[in-house]
Design a protein around this motif. Structure first.
Motif, PDB file in Angstrom:
ATOM      1  N   GLN A 119       5.086  62.311  43.415  1.00 33.21           N
ATOM      2  CA  GLN A 119       4.510  62.180  45.097  1.00 33.21           C
ATOM      3  C   GLN A 119       4.438  60.640  45.300  1.00 33.21           C
ATOM      4  O   GLN A 119       4.428  60.134  46.309  1.00 33.21           O
ATOM      5  CB  GLN A 119       2.910  62.770  45.132  1.00 33.21           C
ATOM      6  CG  GLN A 119       1.996  62.230  46.118  1.00 33.21           C
ATOM      7  CD  GLN A 119       0.797  62.540  45.676  1.00 33.21           C
ATOM      8  OE1 GLN A 119       0.101  63.435  45.580  1.00 33.21           O
ATOM      9  NE2 GLN A 119      -0.073  61.064  45.414  1.00 33.21           N
ATOM     10  N   ASP A 120       4.107  59.800  44.224  1.00 38.83           N
ATOM     11  CA  ASP A 120       4.246  58.415  44.278  1.00 38.83           C
ATOM     12  C   ASP A 120       5.275  57.699  45.164  1.00 38.83           C
ATOM     13  O   ASP A 120       5.186  56.714  45.754  1.00 38.83           O
ATOM     14  CB  ASP A 120       4.074  57.724  42.967  1.00 38.83           C
ATOM     15  CG  ASP A 120       2.754  57.854  42.240  1.00 38.83           C
ATOM     16  OD1 ASP A 120       1.623  58.559  42.898  1.00 38.83           O
ATOM     17  OD2 ASP A 120       2.411  57.426  41.116  1.00 38.83           O
ATOM     18  N   ALA A 121       6.561  58.504  45.121  1.00 38.31           N
ATOM     19  CA  ALA A 121       7.596  57.983  45.808  1.00 38.31           C
ATOM     20  C   ALA A 121       7.471  58.022  47.652  1.00 38.31           C
ATOM     21  O   ALA A 121       7.951  57.133  48.192  1.00 38.31           O
ATOM     22  CB  ALA A 121       8.908  58.634  45.504  1.00 38.31           C
ATOM     23  N   TYR A 122       6.327  58.919  47.834  1.00 34.18           N
ATOM     24  CA  TYR A 122       6.043  58.864  49.345  1.00 34.18           C
ATOM     25  C   TYR A 122       5.116  58.237  49.842  1.00 34.18           C
ATOM     26  O   TYR A 122       4.664  58.630  50.946  1.00 34.18           O
ATOM     27  CB  TYR A 122       5.917  60.630  49.587  1.00 34.18           C
ATOM     28  CG  TYR A 122       7.255  61.277  49.169  1.00 34.18           C
ATOM     29  CD1 TYR A 122       8.332  61.643  50.086  1.00 34.18           C
ATOM     30  CD2 TYR A 122       7.496  61.671  47.912  1.00 34.18           C
ATOM     31  CE1 TYR A 122       9.375  62.172  49.922  1.00 34.18           C
ATOM     32  CE2 TYR A 122       8.655  62.315  47.491  1.00 34.18           C
ATOM     33  CZ  TYR A 122       9.645  62.721  48.811  1.00 34.18           C
ATOM     34  OH  TYR A 122      10.801  63.447  48.213  1.00 34.18           O
ATOM     35  N   TYR A 123       4.574  57.278  49.143  1.00 34.54           N
ATOM     36  CA  TYR A 123       3.617  56.350  49.764  1.00 34.54           C
ATOM     37  C   TYR A 123       4.354  55.429  51.118  1.00 34.54           C
ATOM     38  O   TYR A 123       5.409  55.420  51.145  1.00 34.54           O
ATOM     39  CB  TYR A 123       3.201  55.031  49.109  1.00 34.54           C
ATOM     40  CG  TYR A 123       2.201  55.565  48.025  1.00 34.54           C
ATOM     41  CD1 TYR A 123       0.780  55.906  48.456  1.00 34.54           C
ATOM     42  CD2 TYR A 123       2.364  55.765  46.669  1.00 34.54           C
ATOM     43  CE1 TYR A 123      -0.284  56.204  47.455  1.00 34.54           C
ATOM     44  CE2 TYR A 123       1.452  56.287  45.966  1.00 34.54           C
ATOM     45  CZ  TYR A 123      -0.075  56.501  46.384  1.00 34.54           C
ATOM     46  OH  TYR A 123      -0.945  56.939  45.383  1.00 34.54           O
ATOM     47  N   TYR A 124       3.514  55.468  52.106  1.00 30.76           N
ATOM     48  CA  TYR A 124       3.878  54.815  53.466  1.00 30.76           C
ATOM     49  C   TYR A 124       4.430  53.313  53.082  1.00 30.76           C
ATOM     50  O   TYR A 124       3.859  52.797  52.254  1.00 30.76           O
ATOM     51  CB  TYR A 124       3.232  55.018  54.590  1.00 30.76           C
ATOM     52  CG  TYR A 124       2.919  56.230  55.361  1.00 30.76           C
ATOM     53  CD1 TYR A 124       3.784  56.790  56.140  1.00 30.76           C
ATOM     54  CD2 TYR A 124       1.862  57.013  55.082  1.00 30.76           C
ATOM     55  CE1 TYR A 124       3.741  57.923  56.870  1.00 30.76           C
ATOM     56  CE2 TYR A 124       1.579  58.429  55.605  1.00 30.76           C
ATOM     57  CZ  TYR A 124       2.647  58.437  56.497  1.00 30.76           C
ATOM     58  OH  TYR A 124       2.318  60.155  57.019  1.00 30.76           O
ATOM     59  N   ASP A 125       5.633  53.104  53.753  1.00 30.99           N
ATOM     60  CA  ASP A 125       5.800  51.415  53.625  1.00 30.99           C
ATOM     61  C   ASP A 125       4.889  50.634  54.387  1.00 30.99           C
ATOM     62  O   ASP A 125       4.692  50.819  55.495  1.00 30.99           O
ATOM     63  CB  ASP A 125       7.250  51.487  54.296  1.00 30.99           C
ATOM     64  CG  ASP A 125       7.933  50.131  54.179  1.00 30.99           C
ATOM     65  OD1 ASP A 125       7.461  49.324  53.220  1.00 30.99           O
ATOM     66  OD2 ASP A 125       8.814  49.558  54.928  1.00 30.99           O
ATOM     67  N   ALA A 126       4.516  49.617  53.834  1.00 26.63           N
ATOM     68  CA  ALA A 126       3.564  48.771  54.210  1.00 26.63           C
ATOM     69  C   ALA A 126       4.197  47.218  54.338  1.00 26.63           C
ATOM     70  O   ALA A 126       3.345  46.320  54.614  1.00 26.63           O
ATOM     71  CB  ALA A 126       2.211  48.501  53.204  1.00 26.63           C
ATOM     72  N   ALA A 127       5.506  46.984  54.347  1.00 32.18           N
ATOM     73  CA  ALA A 127       6.196  45.913  54.533  1.00 32.18           C
ATOM     74  C   ALA A 127       5.535  45.051  55.969  1.00 32.18           C
ATOM     75  O   ALA A 127       5.964  44.040  55.904  1.00 32.18           O
ATOM     76  CB  ALA A 127       7.827  46.236  54.737  1.00 32.18           C
ATOM     77  N   HIS A 128       5.345  45.978  56.843  1.00 34.73           N
ATOM     78  CA  HIS A 128       4.876  45.088  58.130  1.00 34.73           C
ATOM     79  C   HIS A 128       3.732  44.412  58.004  1.00 34.73           C
ATOM     80  O   HIS A 128       3.209  43.720  58.943  1.00 34.73           O
ATOM     81  CB  HIS A 128       4.597  46.128  59.190  1.00 34.73           C
ATOM     82  CG  HIS A 128       3.720  47.363  59.078  1.00 34.73           C
ATOM     83  ND1 HIS A 128       3.890  48.260  58.285  1.00 34.73           N
ATOM     84  CD2 HIS A 128       2.309  47.605  59.431  1.00 34.73           C
ATOM     85  CE1 HIS A 128       3.016  49.145  58.134  1.00 34.73           C
ATOM     86  NE2 HIS A 128       2.065  48.730  58.845  1.00 34.73           N
ATOM     87  N   LEU A 129       2.835  44.586  56.932  1.00 37.04           N
ATOM     88  CA  LEU A 129       1.838  43.865  56.774  1.00 37.04           C
ATOM     89  C   LEU A 129       1.601  42.690  55.683  1.00 37.04           C
ATOM     90  O   LEU A 129       2.692  42.827  54.889  1.00 37.04           O
ATOM     91  CB  LEU A 129       0.608  45.170  55.963  1.00 37.04           C
ATOM     92  CG  LEU A 129       0.181  46.187  56.945  1.00 37.04           C
ATOM     93  CD1 LEU A 129      -0.737  47.105  56.014  1.00 37.04           C
ATOM     94  CD2 LEU A 129      -0.580  45.897  58.115  1.00 37.04           C
ATOM     95  N   PRO A 130       0.827  41.807  55.951  1.00 34.62           N
ATOM     96  CA  PRO A 130       0.854  40.660  54.665  1.00 34.62           C
ATOM     97  C   PRO A 130       0.344  41.268  53.448  1.00 34.62           C
ATOM     98  O   PRO A 130      -0.189  42.276  53.387  1.00 34.62           O
ATOM     99  CB  PRO A 130      -0.219  39.788  55.635  1.00 34.62           C
ATOM    100  CG  PRO A 130      -0.478  40.202  56.936  1.00 34.62           C
ATOM    101  CD  PRO A 130      -0.028  41.482  56.920  1.00 34.62           C
ATOM    102  N   LEU A 131       1.039  40.350  52.495  1.00 39.65           N
ATOM    103  CA  LEU A 131       0.674  41.081  51.011  1.00 39.65           C
ATOM    104  C   LEU A 131      -0.624  41.381  50.821  1.00 39.65           C
ATOM    105  O   LEU A 131      -1.106  42.341  50.112  1.00 39.65           O
ATOM    106  CB  LEU A 131       1.266  40.056  50.198  1.00 39.65           C
ATOM    107  CG  LEU A 131       1.066  40.576  48.694  1.00 39.65           C
ATOM    108  CD1 LEU A 131       1.716  41.884  48.187  1.00 39.65           C
ATOM    109  CD2 LEU A 131       1.807  39.350  47.564  1.00 39.65           C
ATOM    110  N   GLU A 132      -1.726  40.534  51.281  1.00 35.60           N
ATOM    111  CA  GLU A 132      -3.193  40.703  50.898  1.00 35.60           C
ATOM    112  C   GLU A 132      -3.702  41.946  51.566  1.00 35.60           C
ATOM    113  O   GLU A 132      -4.555  42.439  51.114  1.00 35.60           O
ATOM    114  CB  GLU A 132      -4.044  39.440  51.406  1.00 35.60           C
ATOM    115  CG  GLU A 132      -3.681  38.277  50.409  1.00 35.60           C
ATOM    116  CD  GLU A 132      -4.175  38.598  48.904  1.00 35.60           C
ATOM    117  OE1 GLU A 132      -4.967  39.287  48.761  1.00 35.60           O
ATOM    118  OE2 GLU A 132      -3.080  38.300  48.159  1.00 35.60           O
ATOM    119  N   GLU A 133      -3.211  42.262  53.020  1.00 36.10           N
ATOM    120  CA  GLU A 133      -3.411  43.486  53.635  1.00 36.10           C
ATOM    121  C   GLU A 133      -2.798  44.666  52.823  1.00 36.10           C
ATOM    122  O   GLU A 133      -3.600  45.755  52.807  1.00 36.10           O
ATOM    123  CB  GLU A 133      -2.857  43.284  54.853  1.00 36.10           C
ATOM    124  CG  GLU A 133      -3.750  42.312  55.715  1.00 36.10           C
ATOM    125  CD  GLU A 133      -5.339  42.635  55.814  1.00 36.10           C
ATOM    126  OE1 GLU A 133      -5.640  43.761  56.135  1.00 36.10           O
ATOM    127  OE2 GLU A 133      -6.046  41.568  55.614  1.00 36.10           O
TER     128      GLU A 133
END
Length: 206
Positions: free
Chosen positions: A35-49
């Motif tokens: 299931q861990d492979a399916y986390y949504y991509d958060a590349a659009h956010l700053p690293l701290e976010e």
């Protein structure tokens, strides 16, 4: 195809149980989806976010894609499984191809909690462990594999992991056909699961 769902809290020993099962199975027609492979991509956010994302809430998982891939495998088609980096909190470009198989193991903290995933399972397993043991394993894992500090892991556990466990994961135990106490240390339970799966895999291979 025989599909097994293996759930349990973070640090309960799910991956250890899965690895021990795979190591004992003679059939080569066994595949694992995490299931861990399916986390949504958060590349659009700053690293701290990205680091503020509650990865212990089911809203962080793209379950629609997970079920799509399970369905494809059930229908005899291959599936391209995503890969995810917990260091950068982003989905990676490369994927992992999984071919149709006799036995599919789907493991993750929410796989029994979500009805749309749970409905696919022929056997449902919950890996149980004491809270203190789960926290200790999580601290060691996140420091070694995810570049975290002990303080940040403990803070996340207190504010996110434990509340989400009580809200979503612990209640999903009632859906399990088999509960494995003591996680990957319970060799007898793993032997029983192995024999059950091996019998099915060997029959299917004939």
């Amino acid at each position: 195809m025989f599909i097994i769902g293996i759930a349990g809290g973070s640090g309960s020993g799910k991956t250890t149980v899965v690895n021990k099962l795979i190591g004992r199975l003679e059939s080569k027609s066994v595949a694992v989806i995490s299931q861990d492979a399916y986390y949504y991509d958060a590349a659009h956010l700053p690293l701290e976010e990205r680091r503020k994302i509650n990865f212990d809430h089911p809203d962080s998982i793209e379950f629609s894609l997970l079920t799509q891939h399970i369905e494809k495998l059930r229908q005899g088609q291959s599936a391209e499984i995503p890969t995810y980096s917990f260091v950068s909190c982003t989905r990676q470009e490369q994927t992992e191809a999984i071919e149709p198989c006799n036995v599919l193991i789907v493991e993750g903290i929410f796989v029994l909690a979500m009805a749309e995933v749970r409905k696919y399972f022929d056997l449902k397993v919950f890996v149980d462990a004491d809270d203190d043991d789960r926290l200790a394993r999580r601290i060691l894992r996140d420091i070694a594999e995810r570049g975290r500090t002990a303080e940040s892991v403990i803070s996340d556990y207190t504010n996110k992991v434990k509340p989400m466990h009580l809200q979503f994961i612990e209640p999903s135990k009632r859906f399990a056909d088999i509960i494995v106490p003591q996680g990957g240390h319970n060799e007898r339970a793993i032997d029983i699961l192995h024999q059950y799966i091996a019998n099915f895999a060997n029959e299917t291979d004939k």
